[in-house]
Design an enzyme around this catalytic site. Sequence first.
Site, mmCIF file in Angstrom:
data_model
loop_
_atom_site.group_PDB
_atom_site.id
_atom_site.type_symbol
_atom_site.label_atom_id
_atom_site.label_comp_id
_atom_site.label_asym_id
_atom_site.label_seq_id
_atom_site.Cartn_x
_atom_site.Cartn_y
_atom_site.Cartn_z
ATOM 1 C CG ASP A 132 -0.363 0.230 2.511
ATOM 2 O OD1 ASP A 132 0.870 0.236 2.598
ATOM 3 O OD2 ASP A 132 -1.105 0.389 3.495
ATOM 4 C CB CYS A 196 -16.945 6.914 14.264
ATOM 5 S SG CYS A 196 -15.625 8.100 13.899
ATOM 6 C CB CYS A 239 -8.989 4.907 15.950
ATOM 7 S SG CYS A 239 -10.639 4.655 16.669
#
Length: 377
Positions: A132, A196, A239
């Site tokens: 990536d 979230c 996170c």
Amino acid sequence: MGDAKAAIREQALALGFDAVGFTDAELGEHARENLHAYLARGYHGDMGWLADTADRREHPQALWPDARSAVVLALNYGPAHDPLDVLNHPDRGAISVYAQNRDYHDLMKKRMKRLGTWMAQSLDCQVKVFVDTAPVMEKPLAERAGIGWQGKHTNLLARGWGSWLFLGEVFTDLALAPDTPARDHCGTCRACLDACPTNAFPAPYQLDATRCISYLTIEHKGHIPREFRAPMGNRIYGCDDCLAVCPWNKFAQRTDETALWGRVELRAPRLRELVDLDDATFREVFSASPIKRLGRDRFVRNVLIAVGNSAEPELLPSVRARLDDPSELVRAMAVWALGRLAPSETVRAEAARHLPHEPDAEVRAEWETERALLAAA
């Protein structure tokens, strides 16, 4: 090329990859439209490289004109524990599962190069290997190759692995029959969106990275906006909330790769041991870790936000020590942490001592904000 596909799959699994899929070296119009909309809305924030490489991202053959097929490879990094448990311990720091050991890029790339070498020698073809760090839209390719689908949180989900897959690609000039693309199995679930802490999803399948804690703690180079600091809690690098709450994780398995097992000292490190790190010690502690690329100053910036959220007054001496840190980023967050942990008269006294000598506008602004909040209280 059926035999070639079977041989490649067998070799990839023998090298330790957990899933293999095949697709044309092409992205659908939907993926290209999503990329343009994402950039147009400014959701990429400081990640200017996304816009700079957009033309290569939307067309895999712009990376390599001879590419005809993509072999998409996945490696499971499933944790043995609930990654959200650490959020219940405010004196500890929460580090994203993927970063709790060695940088996975190194492991993936070595295996992918071995697979690519085998393909070139055994199948008389050309190959190029990508992880990536290259401008490849991995998740849309993985979906087209049948590995999994992009969930409402925009990350890849797989029925057999849940949320925890690293991805890589081997492009080849072989014409390999594509696998059946994966279907979306999110249904009406919105657990990831509701979990979230900073409301970073303006809609299902859309992520505003400028509100995302992973972006703020890893990609963002400046001062983290005040509105996000309290919601960050003790998350100091990345996170995992939207990943960890997904119901598809009932099928997740702990990775067999010992190099991807979380180091004990990074699963829930004590904030008091991180807030005092100097540059040399930071580099030593995070040697071979993806965290090292962050740099000491931005990492301690994150740690100080966690300290400010900890309600642990015994951390005040470390906070005061960082008020005179050489880094403006660190000093500014030390001011904020002091305001969260210390009595009002302490903040006033510290401000009086520091403000006349503080050269940086952002740090002065933090002091002035803390004093204004105290005056209004």
